[in-house]
Design a protein around this motif. Structure first.
Motif, PDB file in Angstrom:
ATOM      1  N   ARG A 290     -21.571  57.377  36.146  1.00 40.48           N
ATOM      2  CA  ARG A 290     -22.105  58.616  36.709  1.00 40.48           C
ATOM      3  C   ARG A 290     -21.179  59.214  37.781  1.00 40.48           C
ATOM      4  O   ARG A 290     -21.438  60.316  38.265  1.00 40.48           O
ATOM      5  CB  ARG A 290     -23.478  58.356  37.328  1.00 40.48           C
TER       6      ARG A 290
ATOM      7  N   ARG B  66     -19.199  63.227  44.282  1.00 39.67           N
ATOM      8  CA  ARG B  66     -20.089  63.923  43.349  1.00 39.67           C
ATOM      9  C   ARG B  66     -20.487  63.003  42.205  1.00 39.67           C
ATOM     10  O   ARG B  66     -19.664  62.222  41.704  1.00 39.67           O
ATOM     11  CB  ARG B  66     -19.393  65.171  42.802  1.00 39.67           C
TER      12      ARG B  66
ATOM     13  N   ASP C 270     -22.729  62.685  38.351  1.00 44.07           N
ATOM     14  CA  ASP C 270     -23.273  63.361  37.176  1.00 44.07           C
ATOM     15  C   ASP C 270     -24.780  63.120  37.157  1.00 44.07           C
ATOM     16  O   ASP C 270     -25.241  62.000  36.973  1.00 44.07           O
ATOM     17  CB  ASP C 270     -22.609  62.790  35.922  1.00 44.07           C
ATOM     18  N   ALA C 271     -25.551  64.184  37.352  1.00 49.44           N
ATOM     19  CA  ALA C 271     -27.004  64.057  37.422  1.00 49.44           C
ATOM     20  C   ALA C 271     -27.680  64.569  36.159  1.00 49.44           C
ATOM     21  O   ALA C 271     -28.844  64.971  36.188  1.00 49.44           O
ATOM     22  CB  ALA C 271     -27.534  64.809  38.642  1.00 49.44           C
ATOM     23  N   SER C 272     -26.986  64.540  35.036  1.00 49.19           N
ATOM     24  CA  SER C 272     -27.581  65.014  33.786  1.00 49.19           C
ATOM     25  C   SER C 272     -28.772  64.151  33.403  1.00 49.19           C
ATOM     26  O   SER C 272     -28.812  62.950  33.692  1.00 49.19           O
ATOM     27  CB  SER C 272     -26.532  65.018  32.666  1.00 49.19           C
TER      28      SER C 272
ATOM     29  N   VAL D 232     -27.402  68.956  47.389  1.00 46.04           N
ATOM     30  CA  VAL D 232     -27.788  68.345  46.114  1.00 46.04           C
ATOM     31  C   VAL D 232     -27.093  69.042  44.945  1.00 46.04           C
ATOM     32  O   VAL D 232     -26.619  68.392  44.005  1.00 46.04           O
ATOM     33  CB  VAL D 232     -29.318  68.372  45.939  1.00 46.04           C
ATOM     34  N   SER D 233     -26.998  70.359  45.008  1.00 50.54           N
ATOM     35  CA  SER D 233     -26.335  71.100  43.940  1.00 50.54           C
ATOM     36  C   SER D 233     -24.857  70.748  43.838  1.00 50.54           C
ATOM     37  O   SER D 233     -24.320  70.569  42.740  1.00 50.54           O
ATOM     38  CB  SER D 233     -26.502  72.598  44.180  1.00 50.54           C
TER      39      SER D 233
ATOM     40  N   ARG E 245     -23.258  67.994  45.088  1.00 51.07           N
ATOM     41  CA  ARG E 245     -22.898  66.585  45.008  1.00 51.07           C
ATOM     42  C   ARG E 245     -23.643  65.805  43.926  1.00 51.07           C
ATOM     43  O   ARG E 245     -23.285  64.666  43.636  1.00 51.07           O
ATOM     44  CB  ARG E 245     -23.117  65.917  46.372  1.00 51.07           C
ATOM     45  N   GLY E 246     -24.710  66.388  43.379  1.00 50.54           N
ATOM     46  CA  GLY E 246     -25.483  65.643  42.397  1.00 50.54           C
ATOM     47  C   GLY E 246     -26.281  64.513  43.002  1.00 50.54           C
ATOM     48  O   GLY E 246     -26.762  63.624  42.293  1.00 50.54           O
ATOM     49  N   LYS E 247     -26.475  64.543  44.291  1.00 49.94           N
ATOM     50  CA  LYS E 247     -27.238  63.542  45.043  1.00 49.94           C
ATOM     51  C   LYS E 247     -27.496  64.117  46.423  1.00 49.94           C
ATOM     52  O   LYS E 247     -26.895  65.127  46.817  1.00 49.94           O
ATOM     53  CB  LYS E 247     -26.463  62.224  45.152  1.00 49.94           C
TER      54      LYS E 247
ATOM     55  N   PRO F  57     -28.423  59.794  41.374  1.00 45.44           N
ATOM     56  CA  PRO F  57     -28.253  61.118  40.759  1.00 45.44           C
ATOM     57  C   PRO F  57     -29.556  61.903  40.844  1.00 45.44           C
ATOM     58  O   PRO F  57     -30.623  61.405  40.484  1.00 45.44           O
ATOM     59  CB  PRO F  57     -27.890  60.783  39.307  1.00 45.44           C
TER      60      PRO F  57
ATOM     61  N   THR G 206     -31.457  65.979  40.632  1.00 51.11           N
ATOM     62  CA  THR G 206     -31.476  67.409  40.346  1.00 51.11           C
ATOM     63  C   THR G 206     -32.797  67.981  40.839  1.00 51.11           C
ATOM     64  O   THR G 206     -33.864  67.401  40.580  1.00 51.11           O
ATOM     65  CB  THR G 206     -31.343  67.678  38.832  1.00 51.11           C
TER      66      THR G 206
END
Length: 349
Positions: free
Chosen positions: A5, A19, A21-23, A67-68, A70-72, A115, A117
């Motif tokens: 991630r 950063r 990956d928060a998919s 959050v946007s 860094r995905g966290k 992660p 969103t």
């Protein structure tokens, strides 16, 4: 561990990454949580609040931006995050966490490595409290930790306790070792414990844990009269001292006067920087200082102890001790004073 991630920089663990990956698609060993509430770390919230001069809209906007980007949720100044509660949406077939779809859980790992969103723009949060109602999703890894929320406690109350559950568990471990060592040696000297920030969440739990572990005398140190009166009223400490923890001599004097000696164990639970030297100075030679605040400068603590020629052990409270969630919730249920302080804090928020 979530290495897959990490977006940047490559080769680091998720907590150290800039950063993630928060998919929402999960790997076979991951779990996706539908988020209903965040609990921001106290040091992080204080920094944001002071930066924006108490402007809740600005605080909310910055949390969304972090959050946007860094995905966290990881405050770039304090480096800290918090934790969350939500409902399990999907558990991968190889996840070792034992979670099932539909369970309401609290994550016991930091938002700095989770992660995340946010889907609702934090529309229900005014930016004025540590607890953040929201809609979104988060991902747990195989090495993550989560606790199913107890049915007998309000979710917000559980979240507040579980956010700091590592503090009382480690305090109990450290204090019980001192008690056991003195009993084995036939030493009747009482074990003395000071908790700096004793009226707060981790502080009140740590005071209760210290007493349960056998501390003979405890003092809670607080910075303002209102906190002194609140802590004294619930009887969690044998003494309550009023002192600015950023003033080393004042803190040391307050602790030593209240305990009639320096503390064997000093637990630091404040959310402001600059308390390291006072904690060291308040602790007896051969004693232990436990730092639970994310505002702590560990360089200042180490160099300050060296400069004072202080023979103290310094521990970083890492937030995890086996059984810490159950222990903290047990203290909340058993100690009316702890529960009163937590409920008053939530009501004020």
């Amino acid at each position: 561990m979530g290495l897959h991630r990490v977006v940047e920089p490559a080769g680091v663990l998720p907590q150290a990454a800039w950063r993630l990956d928060a998919s929402p698609e999960i790997a076979p060993n991951e779990v996706r949580i539908r988020v209903e509430r965040l609990n921001l770390d106290a040091a992080s919230f204080r920094q944001l609040w002071e930066k924006h001069g108490g402007d809740g809209d600005a605080v909310r906007a910055e949390v969304l931006q972090i959050v946007s980007a860094r995905g966290k949720m990881q405050n770039p100044v304090t480096g800290s995050g918090g934790m969350l509660i939500g409902t399990v949406e999907e558990a991968g077939r190889r996840s070792p966490l034992g979670l099932r779809a539909g369970q309401r859980v609290a994550t016991l790992v930091s938002l700095t490595l989770t992660p995340l969103t946010i889907l609702d723009g934090l529309a229900r949060w005014d930016g004025r409290s540590e607890q953040v109602p929201c809609d979104g999703y988060a991902i747990l890894f195989a090495r993550s930790i989560a606790a199913v929320l107890p049915a007998d406690l309000d979710a917000q109350l559980s979240l507040a306790v579980l956010d700091v559950c590592g503090a009382p568990a480690l305090t109990a471990r450290v204090v019980s070792r001192y008690v056991a060592e003195r009993e084995r040696a036939g030493d009747a000297t009482p074990v003395r414990v000071a908790v700096v920030g004793g009226a707060g969440k981790s502080g009140s739990l740590s005071l209760a844990a210290a007493r349960r572990a056998g501390a003979a005398r405890t003092v809670g140190v607080v910075p303002v009269v209102a906190e002194r009166d609140a802590l004294a009223a619930v009887g969690l400490a044998d003494a309550v001292a009023l002192a600015d923890a950023r003033d080393p001599v004042a803190l040391s004097t307050a602790v030593t006067t209240a305990l009639e000696a320096p503390a064997d164990v000093t637990v630091v639970c404040v959310d402001v920087p600059g308390c390291e030297h006072g904690a060291v100075l308040a602790t007896a030679d051969g004693g232990t200082v436990v730092f639970f605040s994310m505002a702590t400068s560990f360089a200042a603590a180490a160099l300050g102890a060296e400069g004072l020629a202080a023979d103290v052990t310094m521990l970083v409270g890492n937030g995890y001790v086996p059984g810490h969630a159950e222990f903290a919730l047990g203290l909340l249920r058993a100690e009316s004073g702890v529960r009163a302080l937590f409920e008053a804090r939530l009501a004020a928020d």
